[in-house]
Design an enzyme around this catalytic site. Structure first.
Site, PDB file in Angstrom:
ATOM      1  N   LYS A 167       0.806  -1.237   0.000  1.00  0.00           N
ATOM      2  CA  LYS A 167       0.000   0.000   0.000  1.00  0.00           C
ATOM      3  C   LYS A 167       0.836   1.283   0.000  1.00  0.00           C
ATOM      4  O   LYS A 167       0.435   2.278   0.595  1.00  0.00           O
ATOM      5  CB  LYS A 167      -0.939   0.008   1.220  1.00  0.00           C
ATOM      6  CG  LYS A 167      -1.940  -1.107   1.225  1.00  0.00           C
ATOM      7  CD  LYS A 167      -2.788  -1.112   2.479  1.00  0.00           C
ATOM      8  CE  LYS A 167      -2.072  -1.718   3.647  1.00  0.00           C
ATOM      9  NZ  LYS A 167      -2.941  -2.036   4.786  1.00  0.00           N
ATOM     10  N   ASP A 216      -5.567  -6.337  10.176  1.00  0.00           N
ATOM     11  CA  ASP A 216      -6.902  -5.725  10.261  1.00  0.00           C
ATOM     12  C   ASP A 216      -8.028  -6.699   9.922  1.00  0.00           C
ATOM     13  O   ASP A 216      -9.127  -6.619  10.477  1.00  0.00           O
ATOM     14  CB  ASP A 216      -7.001  -4.445   9.401  1.00  0.00           C
ATOM     15  CG  ASP A 216      -6.548  -4.631   7.959  1.00  0.00           C
ATOM     16  OD1 ASP A 216      -6.078  -5.731   7.615  1.00  0.00           O
ATOM     17  OD2 ASP A 216      -6.652  -3.664   7.177  1.00  0.00           O
TER      18      ASP A 216
HETATM   19  C1  GLC Z   1      -2.652  -4.980   2.374  1.00  0.00           C
HETATM   20  C2  GLC Z   1      -1.866  -5.639   3.501  1.00  0.00           C
HETATM   21  C3  GLC Z   1      -2.747  -6.534   4.336  1.00  0.00           C
HETATM   22  C4  GLC Z   1      -3.976  -5.773   4.804  1.00  0.00           C
HETATM   23  C5  GLC Z   1      -4.701  -5.154   3.615  1.00  0.00           C
HETATM   24  C6  GLC Z   1      -5.920  -4.332   4.039  1.00  0.00           C
HETATM   25  O1  GLC Z   1      -3.057  -5.951   1.482  1.00  0.00           O
HETATM   26  O2  GLC Z   1      -0.771  -6.365   2.961  1.00  0.00           O
HETATM   27  O3  GLC Z   1      -2.038  -7.039   5.438  1.00  0.00           O
HETATM   28  O4  GLC Z   1      -4.821  -6.620   5.506  1.00  0.00           O
HETATM   29  O5  GLC Z   1      -3.818  -4.319   2.903  1.00  0.00           O
HETATM   30  O6  GLC Z   1      -5.578  -3.276   4.858  1.00  0.00           O
END
Ligand code: GLC
Length: 435
Positions: free
Chosen positions: A157, A193
């Site tokens: 991200k 999360d």
């Molecule tokens: C990205 C992260 C993952 C997280 C997701 C949503 O894919 O790698 O760990 O759960 O974003 O925030």
């Protein structure tokens, strides 16, 4: 009115982004195979990471601090569980993480997080007025070897804080807390999360075994009965899907080419960029905005997922929003035909994103319960699922296209703030286990 040539081009794009029930079924098969490979420790695009968090019973009690880190905002919270599956009470404060911080040094980054927590606590005393135990939602791929430790595998991200990869993020946070005079606080659970989202919902709903986030990034987790723990799939990295030319373009120009391919077709960080790439392509081929010489839209990442959501509002409102968004980029007098073409592009891109998410969910449910012998609640958090006007609807229709009547067994629900609330729940589970 749309010209015939533009209509043809639009049809071509629609075809490229189409995810039929047959395409979804293929994705489901490939996804399940990748899940199994990942679980067996074989090479797979799905990391399948054990979380060391089990499902709550609903009887956990207590007050906890929570840090929720991983999207555009950092959230600090105080969470109170009252037992008997009752609604979880909480208060929280959000902060925007500046670009400089998320690409800077590890020390500064964790200091900033600790500082926000310190301000949130204010003058109250740890132990007396403020809980001493903290749940840490850290939403990146982390290899955990216990509930309260885990090493970052890689950033996703757009985060690129230096010196964190390979390190235990709980240690880094606890060291920063000490530096800020908060050494009395102990991180009692570290989690993704999606795991928080699942834990929060299943506190009051035992039919919930899958947690999903569709926000800045996207991912899912599920409760694996055999292993006795929740598995963080890291589905954003799934790479066996049908891809369009624009997906390839986006990926090539991203900070992590070849990685997080599913995420790049689905999540809020990328939806606007896919639409922008299509618009620029159509403009350069003379199908759109011929009267304008605006260069604003040439800039990478300027179109946001919020813009897409606003333009997809139904009817006149959506058209008016499209006008507003386009004006922001210098297209002052777009025609109704152009606005409606842009809105259709948004629709095509977000519809595909929703259907990819549905296929992922079905694959996970089939892993848990291959014949859909019982009902399942899927808890979903994240800005795209929550705020986009058609996303949830498109997801339900995607699930129905594949499962037919069995889709009645699948309930997808918004689990608002699940990732922050779940931090408290996981901290509480750890406490009740150590009693
Ligand atoms: C990205 C992260 C993952 C997280 C997701 C949503 O894919 O790698 O760990 O759960 O974003 O925030």
């Amino acid at each position: 009115m749309m010209r015939d040539s533009a209509r043809k081009v639009l049809e071509g794009i629609r075809e490229e982004f189409k995810l039929s029930a047959a395409d979804m079924n293929k994705m489901i098969r490939d996804f399940r195979r990748e899940m199994d490979r990942g679980l067996r420790g074989r090479k797979s695009s799905l990391k399948m990471l054990p979380s060391y968090v089990t499902k709550p019973t609903g009887n956990e009690k207590g007050a906890f601090l929570a840090i929720d880190l991983g999207g555009t905002n950092l959230r600090v919270a105080e969470v109170e569980l009252k037992g008997a599956g009752k609604e979880i009470a909480y208060r929280s404060k959000s902060f925007i993480l500046k670009d400089k911080l998320i690409s800077g040094s590890s020390g500064k980054f964790f200091d900033a997080i600790a500082e926000h927590l310190r301000r949130f606590i204010g003058r109250r005393d740890i132990g007396a007025g403020i809980p001493m135990k903290l749940g840490f939602t850290f939403s990146f791929p982390v290899r955990q070897d216990s509930l309260r430790s885990g090493r970052l595998i890689c950033w996703t991200k757009g985060f690129s804080v230096k010196g964190v990869k390979g390190k235990d993020v709980v240690k880094l946070l606890e060291e920063a807390l000490k530096r800020k005079g908060l050494g009395g606080i102990r991180v009692s659970a570290l989690m993704n999360d999606t795991v928080g989202t699942l834990a929060a919902r299943s506190y009051s709903d035992s039919s919930c075994e899958v947690g999903v986030v569709i926000g800045t990034g996207t991912n899912a987790c599920y409760y694996d009965k055999r292993l006795g723990t929740i598995i963080n799939i890291e589905w954003g990295n799934f790479n066996r899907m049908k891809r369009a030319l624009y997906d390839r373009l986006l990926d090539e120009n991203s900070g992590n080419p070849g990685e997080q391919l599913l995420e790049k077709s689905v999540s809020g960080m990328y939806l606007g960029e896919i639409v922008r790439l299509i618009i620029c392509d159509l403009a350069s081929r003379g199908y759109l905005f011929r009267r304008f010489s605006s260069t604003a839209l040439i800039k990478k990442n300027v179109l946001k997922a919020e813009d897409i959501s606003r333009m997809e509002e139904p009817g006149e409102k959506g058209l008016a929003n499209a006008d507003k968004v386009l004006r922001r980029y210098g297209m002052m007098n777009s025609t109704i035909g152009e606005r409606s073409l842009v809105r259709q592009l948004c629709r095509i891109v977000s519809r595909r994103a929703a259907r990819i998410s549905s296929a992922g969910i079905i694959a996970v449910l089939k892993k848990i319960d291959p014949v859909f012998s019982r009902s399942h609640t899927v808890a979903i958090d994240g800005s795209v699922f929550e705020k986009h006007p058609n996303f949830a609807k498109e997801m339900r229709s995607g699930i129905k296209d594949v499962l037919g009547v069995r889709s009645e067994k699948v309930k997808i629900v918004l689990s608002k703030n699940g990732s922050a609330l779940g931090a408290g729940v996981a901290a509480a589970i750890s406490q009740s286990h150590s009693l």
